[in-house]
Write a protein that holds these residues in place. Structure first.
Motif, PDB file in Angstrom:
ATOM      1  N   GLY A  10     -13.130  -6.529  -3.604  1.00 42.70           N
ATOM      2  CA  GLY A  10     -12.449  -7.787  -3.851  1.00 42.70           C
ATOM      3  C   GLY A  10     -10.970  -7.745  -3.541  1.00 42.70           C
ATOM      4  N   LEU A  11     -10.577  -6.916  -2.569  1.00 45.56           N
ATOM      5  CA  LEU A  11      -9.171  -6.726  -2.231  1.00 45.56           C
ATOM      6  C   LEU A  11      -8.866  -7.259  -0.835  1.00 45.56           C
ATOM      7  CD1 LEU A  11      -8.832  -3.026  -3.476  1.00 45.56           C
ATOM      8  CD2 LEU A  11      -8.143  -5.094  -4.719  1.00 45.56           C
ATOM      9  N   GLN A  12      -7.638  -7.644  -0.619  1.00 45.84           N
ATOM     10  CA  GLN A  12      -7.149  -8.081   0.683  1.00 45.84           C
ATOM     11  C   GLN A  12      -6.211  -7.029   1.259  1.00 45.84           C
ATOM     12  OE1 GLN A  12      -8.002 -10.869   2.445  1.00 45.84           O
ATOM     13  NE2 GLN A  12      -9.535 -11.238   0.835  1.00 45.84           N
ATOM     14  N   PRO A  13      -6.145  -6.907   2.587  1.00 41.26           N
ATOM     15  CA  PRO A  13      -5.194  -5.957   3.178  1.00 41.26           C
ATOM     16  C   PRO A  13      -3.756  -6.324   2.836  1.00 41.26           C
ATOM     17  CG  PRO A  13      -6.786  -6.744   4.808  1.00 41.26           C
ATOM     18  CD  PRO A  13      -6.960  -7.603   3.596  1.00 41.26           C
ATOM     19  N   VAL A  14      -2.900  -5.330   2.855  1.00 41.08           N
ATOM     20  CA  VAL A  14      -1.463  -5.549   2.654  1.00 41.08           C
ATOM     21  C   VAL A  14      -0.738  -5.179   3.949  1.00 41.08           C
ATOM     22  CG1 VAL A  14      -1.526  -5.141   0.179  1.00 41.08           C
ATOM     23  CG2 VAL A  14      -1.162  -3.215   1.726  1.00 41.08           C
ATOM     24  N   PRO A  15       0.464  -5.732   4.161  1.00 43.78           N
ATOM     25  CA  PRO A  15       1.237  -5.339   5.347  1.00 43.78           C
ATOM     26  C   PRO A  15       1.495  -3.831   5.343  1.00 43.78           C
ATOM     27  CG  PRO A  15       2.191  -7.295   4.329  1.00 43.78           C
ATOM     28  CD  PRO A  15       1.144  -6.774   3.371  1.00 43.78           C
ATOM     29  N   VAL A  16       1.401  -3.243   6.509  1.00 42.91           N
ATOM     30  CA  VAL A  16       1.608  -1.796   6.628  1.00 42.91           C
ATOM     31  C   VAL A  16       3.108  -1.500   6.693  1.00 42.91           C
ATOM     32  CG1 VAL A  16       1.234   0.229   8.093  1.00 42.91           C
ATOM     33  CG2 VAL A  16      -0.603  -1.445   7.762  1.00 42.91           C
ATOM     34  N   PRO A  17       3.638  -0.704   5.774  1.00 36.82           N
ATOM     35  CA  PRO A  17       5.073  -0.352   5.844  1.00 36.82           C
ATOM     36  C   PRO A  17       5.382   0.331   7.175  1.00 36.82           C
ATOM     37  CG  PRO A  17       4.119   0.310   3.728  1.00 36.82           C
ATOM     38  CD  PRO A  17       2.975  -0.083   4.605  1.00 36.82           C
ATOM     39  N   PRO A  18       6.459  -0.060   7.839  1.00 38.16           N
ATOM     40  CA  PRO A  18       6.765   0.510   9.162  1.00 38.16           C
ATOM     41  C   PRO A  18       6.845   2.033   9.174  1.00 38.16           C
ATOM     42  CG  PRO A  18       8.151  -1.402   8.730  1.00 38.16           C
ATOM     43  CD  PRO A  18       7.417  -1.103   7.451  1.00 38.16           C
ATOM     44  N   ASP A  19       7.303   2.629   8.078  1.00 31.96           N
ATOM     45  CA  ASP A  19       7.441   4.092   8.073  1.00 31.96           C
ATOM     46  C   ASP A  19       6.108   4.813   7.924  1.00 31.96           C
ATOM     47  OD1 ASP A  19       7.083   3.325   5.446  1.00 31.96           O
ATOM     48  OD2 ASP A  19       8.760   4.496   4.638  1.00 31.96           O
TER      49      ASP A  19
ATOM     50  N   VAL B 170       3.921   7.950   3.297  1.00 32.70           N
ATOM     51  CA  VAL B 170       2.723   7.513   2.572  1.00 32.70           C
ATOM     52  C   VAL B 170       2.751   8.037   1.138  1.00 32.70           C
ATOM     53  CG1 VAL B 170       0.212   7.757   2.414  1.00 32.70           C
ATOM     54  CG2 VAL B 170       1.282   7.240   4.615  1.00 32.70           C
ATOM     55  N   MET B 171       3.092   9.314   0.967  1.00 35.66           N
ATOM     56  CA  MET B 171       3.138   9.874  -0.379  1.00 35.66           C
ATOM     57  C   MET B 171       4.215   9.215  -1.229  1.00 35.66           C
ATOM     58  SD  MET B 171       0.692  12.018  -0.808  1.00 35.66           S
ATOM     59  CE  MET B 171      -0.275  10.889   0.212  1.00 35.66           C
ATOM     60  N   SER B 172       5.324   8.815  -0.603  1.00 35.88           N
ATOM     61  CA  SER B 172       6.373   8.117  -1.342  1.00 35.88           C
ATOM     62  C   SER B 172       5.878   6.766  -1.842  1.00 35.88           C
ATOM     63  CB  SER B 172       7.605   7.929  -0.446  1.00 35.88           C
ATOM     64  OG  SER B 172       8.607   7.196  -1.118  1.00 35.88           O
ATOM     65  N   HIS B 173       5.197   6.027  -0.973  1.00 35.96           N
ATOM     66  CA  HIS B 173       4.653   4.722  -1.374  1.00 35.96           C
ATOM     67  C   HIS B 173       3.576   4.893  -2.443  1.00 35.96           C
ATOM     68  CE1 HIS B 173       6.703   2.113   1.519  1.00 35.96           C
ATOM     69  NE2 HIS B 173       6.516   3.056   2.437  1.00 35.96           N
ATOM     70  N   MET B 174       2.704   5.873  -2.250  1.00 32.99           N
ATOM     71  CA  MET B 174       1.646   6.106  -3.241  1.00 32.99           C
ATOM     72  C   MET B 174       2.242   6.534  -4.580  1.00 32.99           C
ATOM     73  SD  MET B 174      -1.231   5.381  -1.875  1.00 32.99           S
ATOM     74  CE  MET B 174      -2.023   5.195  -0.272  1.00 32.99           C
ATOM     75  N   GLY B 175       3.273   7.363  -4.523  1.00 33.08           N
ATOM     76  CA  GLY B 175       3.904   7.821  -5.752  1.00 33.08           C
ATOM     77  C   GLY B 175       4.478   6.682  -6.572  1.00 33.08           C
ATOM     78  N   ARG B 176       5.071   5.708  -5.877  1.00 36.20           N
ATOM     79  CA  ARG B 176       5.617   4.554  -6.599  1.00 36.20           C
ATOM     80  C   ARG B 176       4.506   3.721  -7.226  1.00 36.20           C
ATOM     81  NH1 ARG B 176       9.488   4.664  -2.397  1.00 36.20           N
ATOM     82  NH2 ARG B 176       8.294   3.236  -1.087  1.00 36.20           N
TER      83      ARG B 176
ATOM     84  N   LYS C 297       5.879  16.227  -9.551  1.00 35.20           N
ATOM     85  CA  LYS C 297       4.661  16.074  -8.749  1.00 35.20           C
ATOM     86  C   LYS C 297       5.005  15.614  -7.341  1.00 35.20           C
ATOM     87  CE  LYS C 297       0.098  13.863  -8.705  1.00 35.20           C
ATOM     88  NZ  LYS C 297      -0.879  13.096  -9.502  1.00 35.20           N
ATOM     89  N   ALA C 298       5.881  14.614  -7.229  1.00 30.71           N
ATOM     90  CA  ALA C 298       6.289  14.119  -5.917  1.00 30.71           C
ATOM     91  C   ALA C 298       6.979  15.219  -5.112  1.00 30.71           C
ATOM     92  CB  ALA C 298       7.206  12.915  -6.072  1.00 30.71           C
ATOM     93  N   ALA C 299       7.807  16.002  -5.786  1.00 32.49           N
ATOM     94  CA  ALA C 299       8.518  17.089  -5.100  1.00 32.49           C
ATOM     95  C   ALA C 299       7.549  18.162  -4.613  1.00 32.49           C
ATOM     96  CB  ALA C 299       9.557  17.701  -6.030  1.00 32.49           C
ATOM     97  N   LEU C 300       6.527  18.447  -5.410  1.00 39.12           N
ATOM     98  CA  LEU C 300       5.531  19.445  -5.031  1.00 39.12           C
ATOM     99  C   LEU C 300       4.750  18.980  -3.803  1.00 39.12           C
ATOM    100  CD1 LEU C 300       4.079  22.100  -5.639  1.00 39.12           C
ATOM    101  CD2 LEU C 300       2.574  20.836  -7.192  1.00 39.12           C
TER     102      LEU C 300
END
Length: 262
Positions: free
Chosen positions: A76-85, A202-208, A216-219
């Protein structure tokens, strides 16, 4: 314990992180579908026998994009804009790897060196795709929602890699060996850098989204940098070697229809 499986599981269990993951994947696959379709349409006259395989490659990529979008719809989800980075394919193009989109939008036929460039770029990127899908298949082949999709896409990526090996070896026998090795090396080092940058983004966006702690983010970032160092020093060799695949004519025939996931 932090592992590849636990990390992916965390991303898959949350709707927002899953939505970003599938949106990034679908966008990249669809872009690859367009690129291959244009290359197939512009194949030089003396290489027209290659056009159906390139078309099949593009059709597979389009199919993968539809599969990821279907997985979103199922939740039941819609796509989101892909961050340029996080846009792997566009960042590779901006780095001058592969065939420029301006060239593909033109109507003049490609040259044999263009086709060699396309195949060398694909051989490198399909190595990455094959390894990533093998990792997902290892951990999620039995997943009730992802299992069928992961197995189908993984098999396709293996076929794409086999096709690139076989065709590049054909061109090497025709006298393009030095150009192939030079282009493979350039593409490999560029891809390694872009993959590192995209992984960090990707990990930065997922972390937020998931609220990861700073340690954890640093690891995770340290792990990404460690992979980059290994690939720069030694891992790049796996991306530039060529060997005749066990699967011959892997892209012969038409692309299978995507199963229904919604």
């Amino acid at each position: 314990m932090l592992s590849a499986k636990s990390l992916f599981q965390e991303i898959l269990d949350d709707d927002e992180s899953f939505r970003l993951f599938c949106s990034i994947a679908a966008s990249g696959e669809s872009q690859g579908g367009w690129e291959n379709a244009r290359i197939a349409a512009l194949v030089p006259p003396d290489q027209r026998a290659l056009a159906p395989k390139i078309t099949r490659h593009g059709a597979d990529e389009d199919k993968h994009g539809r599969i990821f979008n279907a997985l979103l719809r199922k939740r039941g989800l819609q796509p989101v804009p892909v961050p340029p980075d996080t846009d792997y394919t566009m960042l590779l193009e901006q780095g001058g790897i592969g065939l420029a989109h301006d060239r593909l939008r033109a109507e003049r036929p490609l040259t044999v060196p263009d086709i060699v460039t396309y195949l060398a770029h694909s051989r490198v990127t399909e190595q990455r795709a094959s390894e990533q899908m093998e990792l997902l298949r290892k951990h999620f082949a039995d997943h009730p929602d992802l299992g069928r999709a992961v197995k189908m896409i993984s098999q396709d990526e293996d076929n794409h890699l086999a096709y690139c090996h076989e065709e590049l070896l054909r061109f090497a026998r025709a006298g393009h060996g030095r150009a192939i090795q030079r282009t493979l090396r350039e593409a490999a080092f560029a891809e390694i850098r872009v993959y590192r940058d995209v992984s960090l983004a990707v990990m930065s966006h997922m972390g937020r989204i998931l609220g990861w702690s700073r340690p954890k983010a640093a690891l995770l970032a340290a792990g990404i940098h460690a992979v980059y160092v290994w690939e720069r020093l030694a891992g790049w060799h796996r991306m530039v070697t060529l060997r005749m695949p066990e699967r011959r004519d892997a892209l012969g025939g038409s692309a299978p229809t995507a199963p229904e996931f919604a």
